[in-house]
Design a protein around this motif. Structure first.
Motif, PDB file in Angstrom:
ATOM      1  N   ASP A 196       0.878  -1.185   0.000  1.00 32.96           N
ATOM      2  CA  ASP A 196       0.000   0.000   0.000  1.00 32.96           C
ATOM      3  C   ASP A 196       0.902   1.218   0.000  1.00 32.96           C
ATOM      4  OD1 ASP A 196      -1.995   1.856   0.177  1.00 32.96           O
ATOM      5  OD2 ASP A 196      -2.872   1.090   2.037  1.00 32.96           O
ATOM      6  N   SER A 200      -4.193   3.733   0.382  1.00 29.02           N
ATOM      7  CA  SER A 200      -5.587   3.470   0.008  1.00 29.02           C
ATOM      8  C   SER A 200      -6.319   2.750   1.125  1.00 29.02           C
ATOM      9  CB  SER A 200      -5.645   2.626  -1.270  1.00 29.02           C
ATOM     10  OG  SER A 200      -5.329   3.372  -2.411  1.00 29.02           O
ATOM     11  N   HIS A 204      -7.136   5.817   3.902  1.00 28.08           N
ATOM     12  CA  HIS A 204      -8.486   6.114   3.417  1.00 28.08           C
ATOM     13  C   HIS A 204      -9.523   5.096   3.869  1.00 28.08           C
ATOM     14  CE1 HIS A 204      -7.185   9.571   1.127  1.00 28.08           C
ATOM     15  NE2 HIS A 204      -6.114   8.868   0.807  1.00 28.08           N
ATOM     16  N   VAL A 316      -8.258   8.215  -4.565  1.00 28.33           N
ATOM     17  CA  VAL A 316      -8.105   7.186  -3.535  1.00 28.33           C
ATOM     18  C   VAL A 316      -7.662   5.870  -4.167  1.00 28.33           C
ATOM     19  CG1 VAL A 316      -9.344   5.770  -1.848  1.00 28.33           C
ATOM     20  CG2 VAL A 316      -9.741   8.239  -1.934  1.00 28.33           C
ATOM     21  N   ALA A 317      -8.263   5.528  -5.309  1.00 27.76           N
ATOM     22  CA  ALA A 317      -7.980   4.248  -5.948  1.00 27.76           C
ATOM     23  C   ALA A 317      -6.522   4.120  -6.390  1.00 27.76           C
ATOM     24  CB  ALA A 317      -8.915   4.040  -7.140  1.00 27.76           C
ATOM     25  N   THR A 319      -3.966   5.585  -5.072  1.00 36.22           N
ATOM     26  CA  THR A 319      -3.039   5.851  -3.965  1.00 36.22           C
ATOM     27  C   THR A 319      -2.285   4.603  -3.505  1.00 36.22           C
ATOM     28  OG1 THR A 319      -4.265   7.784  -3.210  1.00 36.22           O
ATOM     29  CG2 THR A 319      -2.963   6.653  -1.557  1.00 36.22           C
ATOM     30  N   HIS A 363     -13.762   6.707   0.128  1.00 38.09           N
ATOM     31  CA  HIS A 363     -12.552   6.341   0.853  1.00 38.09           C
ATOM     32  C   HIS A 363     -12.477   4.856   1.208  1.00 38.09           C
ATOM     33  CE1 HIS A 363     -11.265  10.532   1.269  1.00 38.09           C
ATOM     34  NE2 HIS A 363     -12.539  10.804   1.446  1.00 38.09           N
ATOM     35  N   GLY A 367     -11.061   2.699  -1.783  1.00 41.31           N
ATOM     36  CA  GLY A 367      -9.798   2.289  -1.170  1.00 41.31           C
ATOM     37  C   GLY A 367      -9.581   0.794  -1.299  1.00 41.31           C
ATOM     38  N   GLY A 370      -8.646   0.150  -4.983  1.00 41.03           N
ATOM     39  CA  GLY A 370      -7.266   0.542  -5.252  1.00 41.03           C
ATOM     40  C   GLY A 370      -6.264  -0.445  -4.676  1.00 41.03           C
ATOM     41  N   THR A 371      -6.560  -0.961  -3.491  1.00 42.31           N
ATOM     42  CA  THR A 371      -5.679  -1.945  -2.852  1.00 42.31           C
ATOM     43  C   THR A 371      -5.626  -3.236  -3.659  1.00 42.31           C
ATOM     44  OG1 THR A 371      -6.180  -0.999  -0.679  1.00 42.31           O
ATOM     45  CG2 THR A 371      -5.251  -3.221  -0.720  1.00 42.31           C
TER      46      THR A 371
END
Length: 440
Positions: A196, A200, A204, A316-317, A319, A363, A367, A370-371
């Motif tokens: 990470d 994310s 977030h 956020v995605a 990040t 978030h 999030g 994105g992770t």
């Protein structure tokens, strides 16, 4: 006579040259004797400081976004909460948070809970130091404060000030530093191979889980949901402020992601920071455009609030992994984030979870996306470990946050009276209106 003058001139010129050469020789000798300048230390420290004050500016972005999306009778409360939570985060992260998050060899429970001690940024600079400790503390503090800002927006308009601020003390001093230490402090998630890059999940989704627990325990605003299941819209007071807040957050995100490279001392690091900036920007654009198109298709009109949240969801995605994707990769990762921002809002409404500013879709859910997107581009990352990290942090934050919210509810109460909520928290709790010339 002319020969004598020429001789005098030559003699004078020789003296001048000799006189000039001596200081130059002395300067060269002094330069050779002086210690070499650690340029990497200087540029790394500068990256932390510039990134830190860009992320600090995100506090203003959250304040403006929330002020624009709540009703006029609650604007002053949101502004008060945002500046107060930032100040509390500063103090709590110094008191325990920083060393709890970066314990080094001082783990209380190895890999899970660090040592509780006051952070110090004083002392001599070690010969092999990569950056100034003060710059690292300053930069990491901004992430801690960001986590609390996420909670503020979700619970707007129906939570009393002091219970929220007490929760902020616990969140920024203990909960956020503990879960972040699992990855960034060299804890068990880091050992497991979780990835990470800038938070994310660690920032977030953590804020989103704390907000979700609070929203469930607190309940919705009065009149938000009818007995027959209808959702009653409660438009915000100022979409111009909300738009300004989004642009400020977009700007701050360059520091959020870019400075998370943690180094600017080499050409490779400088190139990496440039790639991160470009990918961060592209993901935001993808999220905004996908949200804009989807709201046009679904509702036959573009919804500005969804467009704003689409851009933030795209940010956020990306990040969790802003360095490795191509620009096209950043575009589609951000675009899916924007779709999430639009789709999840009505799902929360069906569950009667009242999220005033859409922070849970933006978030928490974006999030998660994105992770889970990291393994598409980052070598060594895998979906199983990514899911493990997200679930572990989610369970910890949901349980720990719920305990704190329940204790606050039982001891001092979370909600104002119905009369105060209808009146507006600006008048009821603060006695100060943001727009005294207008009705809510």
């Amino acid at each position: 006579m002319s020969i004598m003058k020429t001789g005098v001139k030559i003699a004078g010129l020789s003296a001048l040259i000799a006189g000039t050469a001596l200081p130059l020789m002395a300067q060269e000798a002094a330069a050779e004797a002086a210690p070499a300048v650690n340029n990497a230390f200087i540029f790394n420290t500068l990256l932390f400081l510039i990134g830190g004050f860009l992320v600090f500016w995100m506090a203003a972005g959250f304040a403006m976004l929330e002020a624009g999306l709540v009703r006029a009778k609650n604007v002053t409360m949101q502004l008060t909460k945002n500046i107060a939570l930032f100040a509390i985060a500063c103090i709590m992260y110094w008191l325990v948070g920083y060393n709890l998050m970066y314990p080094g060899d001082g783990w209380t429970i190895a890999g899970y809970i660090g040592a509780f001690s006051t952070a110090s940024i004083q002392g001599d600079i070690a010969a092999d130091a990569a950056y100034a400790t003060g710059s690292d503390f300053f930069f990491q503090l901004m992430f801690c404060a960001t986590t609390a800002s996420i909670v503020s927006g979700t619970l707007a308009e129906r939570i009393k000030l002091w219970p929220f601020l007490i929760f902020t003390v616990v969140l920024t001093g203990f909960l956020y530093p503990i879960e972040a230490s699992w990855q960034w402090g060299g804890g068990w998630l880091s050992e497991a191979g979780f990835s990470d890059f800038a938070g994310s999940t660690l920032v977030h989704a953590t804020g989103g889980f704390a907000a979700l627990a609070g929203a469930i325990i607190l309940g919705p605003r009065l009149g938000k949901f009818s007995k027959d299941g209808r959702v009653n819209p409660m438009p915000g007071s100022n979409l111009a402020l909300a738009t300004l807040g989004t642009f400020v957050l977009w700007l701050g995100w360059f520091g959020f992601n870019g400075a998370s490279q943690l180094a600017l001392g080499t050409e490779a690091d400088a190139n990496a920071v440039a790639i991160i900036f470009a990918n961060t920007n592209m993901a935001a654009a993808g999220g905004a455009v996908s949200a804009m198109i989807l709201t046009q298709v679904l509702y036959k009109k573009i919804d500005l609030t969804m467009l704003l949240n689409g851009a933030l969801a795209g940010l956020v995605a990306i990040t969790a992994g802003p360095l490795d994707p191509t620009l096209f990769g950043a575009l589609w990762i951000g675009a899916i984030g924007g779709i999430i921002a639009v789709v999840v809002v009505p799902m929360l409404d069906k569950l009667k979870i009242d999220d005033v500013v859409g922070a849970i879709p933006v978030h928490l859910v974006a999030g998660f996306w994105g992770t889970m997107a990291v393994p598409f581009y980052t070598e060594g990352a895998n979906f199983g470990t990514q899911l493990l990290g997200f679930v572990a942090i989610g369970v910890f934050m949901l349980v720990a946050s719920s305990v704190v919210w329940f204790v606050l509810k039982a001891t001092m109460g979370l909600r104002p009276s119905e009369e105060d909520e209808v009146l507006g928290l600006d008048k009821a709790e603060l006695g100060l209106e943001a727009y005294p010339e207008f009705k809510a």
